[in-house]
Design a protein around this motif. Structure first.
Motif, mmCIF file in Angstrom:
data_model
loop_
_atom_site.group_PDB
_atom_site.id
_atom_site.type_symbol
_atom_site.label_atom_id
_atom_site.label_comp_id
_atom_site.label_asym_id
_atom_site.label_seq_id
_atom_site.Cartn_x
_atom_site.Cartn_y
_atom_site.Cartn_z
ATOM 1 N N MET A 1 -22.615 -1.152 0.536
ATOM 2 C CA MET A 1 -23.376 -2.196 0.988
ATOM 3 C C MET A 1 -22.402 -3.110 1.600
ATOM 4 N N ALA A 2 -22.412 -3.286 2.884
ATOM 5 C CA ALA A 2 -21.387 -4.139 3.834
ATOM 6 C C ALA A 2 -21.852 -5.479 3.688
ATOM 7 N N ILE A 3 -21.021 -6.522 3.605
ATOM 8 C CA ILE A 3 -21.242 -7.943 3.670
ATOM 9 C C ILE A 3 -21.074 -8.489 5.034
ATOM 10 N N THR A 4 -21.872 -9.346 5.371
ATOM 11 C CA THR A 4 -21.426 -9.963 6.657
ATOM 12 C C THR A 4 -20.220 -10.984 6.766
ATOM 13 N N ARG A 5 -19.739 -10.973 7.964
ATOM 14 C CA ARG A 5 -18.515 -12.111 8.029
ATOM 15 C C ARG A 5 -18.941 -13.484 7.535
ATOM 16 N N LYS A 51 -12.723 -8.928 -6.849
ATOM 17 C CA LYS A 51 -13.886 -8.829 -7.401
ATOM 18 C C LYS A 51 -15.159 -9.168 -6.485
ATOM 19 N N MET A 52 -14.897 -9.784 -5.593
ATOM 20 C CA MET A 52 -15.888 -9.878 -4.555
ATOM 21 C C MET A 52 -16.383 -8.505 -3.890
ATOM 22 N N LEU A 53 -15.447 -7.522 -3.531
ATOM 23 C CA LEU A 53 -15.763 -6.380 -3.063
ATOM 24 C C LEU A 53 -15.897 -5.306 -4.036
ATOM 25 N N GLY A 54 -15.684 -5.631 -5.493
ATOM 26 C CA GLY A 54 -15.836 -4.639 -6.498
ATOM 27 C C GLY A 54 -15.122 -3.334 -6.488
ATOM 28 N N LEU A 55 -13.965 -3.625 -5.906
ATOM 29 C CA LEU A 55 -12.829 -2.532 -5.934
ATOM 30 C C LEU A 55 -11.543 -3.011 -6.330
ATOM 31 N N THR A 56 -10.396 -2.088 -6.306
ATOM 32 C CA THR A 56 -9.176 -2.321 -6.845
ATOM 33 C C THR A 56 -8.234 -2.303 -5.523
ATOM 34 N N LEU A 57 -7.546 -3.111 -5.171
ATOM 35 C CA LEU A 57 -6.661 -2.793 -3.966
ATOM 36 C C LEU A 57 -5.178 -2.442 -4.364
ATOM 37 N N SER A 58 -4.962 -1.554 -3.486
ATOM 38 C CA SER A 58 -3.556 -0.737 -3.725
ATOM 39 C C SER A 58 -2.517 -1.606 -3.368
ATOM 40 N N GLN A 59 -1.254 -1.278 -3.701
ATOM 41 C CA GLN A 59 0.072 -1.990 -3.565
ATOM 42 C C GLN A 59 -0.020 -2.232 -2.032
ATOM 43 N N GLU A 60 -0.224 -1.208 -1.190
ATOM 44 C CA GLU A 60 -0.175 -1.219 0.455
ATOM 45 C C GLU A 60 -0.963 -2.142 0.662
#
Length: 84
Positions: A1-5, A51-60
């Motif tokens: 589910m993409a969120i708008t800008r 939290k907003m995107l429901g994901l964990t960011l990689s170090q990169e």
């Protein structure tokens, strides 16, 4: 589910007001120079983005965010994360 800008921008402005007490920053304000936003704030912001995107960011992915200075750049960054 993409969120708008627009939704991203609205959420970011809420985060800046609630978490950093920065009200209505200009979308092209240099957050560091004009609002005292520092690297510790940036780390906190990245966790809010996760939290907003429901994901964990990689170090990169986190490293890519370190040169970001404006809300417009943060929106671009979040949009690029969503495309992956």
């Amino acid at each position: 589910m993409a969120i708008t800008r627009e939704e991203i921008q609205k959420k970011l402005l809420e985060i800046f007001e609630i978490n950093f007490e920065i009200e209505n920053p200009g979308l092209d304000d240099n957050l560091r120079d004009e609002h005292g936003f520092d690297s510790i704030d940036a780390i906190e912001l990245l966790s809010e983005i996760e939290k907003m995107l429901g994901l964990t960011l990689s170090q990169e992915q986190k490293k890519q965010a370190m040169d970001i200075r404006t809300i417009n750049q943060i929106c671009n960054y979040i949009e690029s994360l969503e495309k992956r």
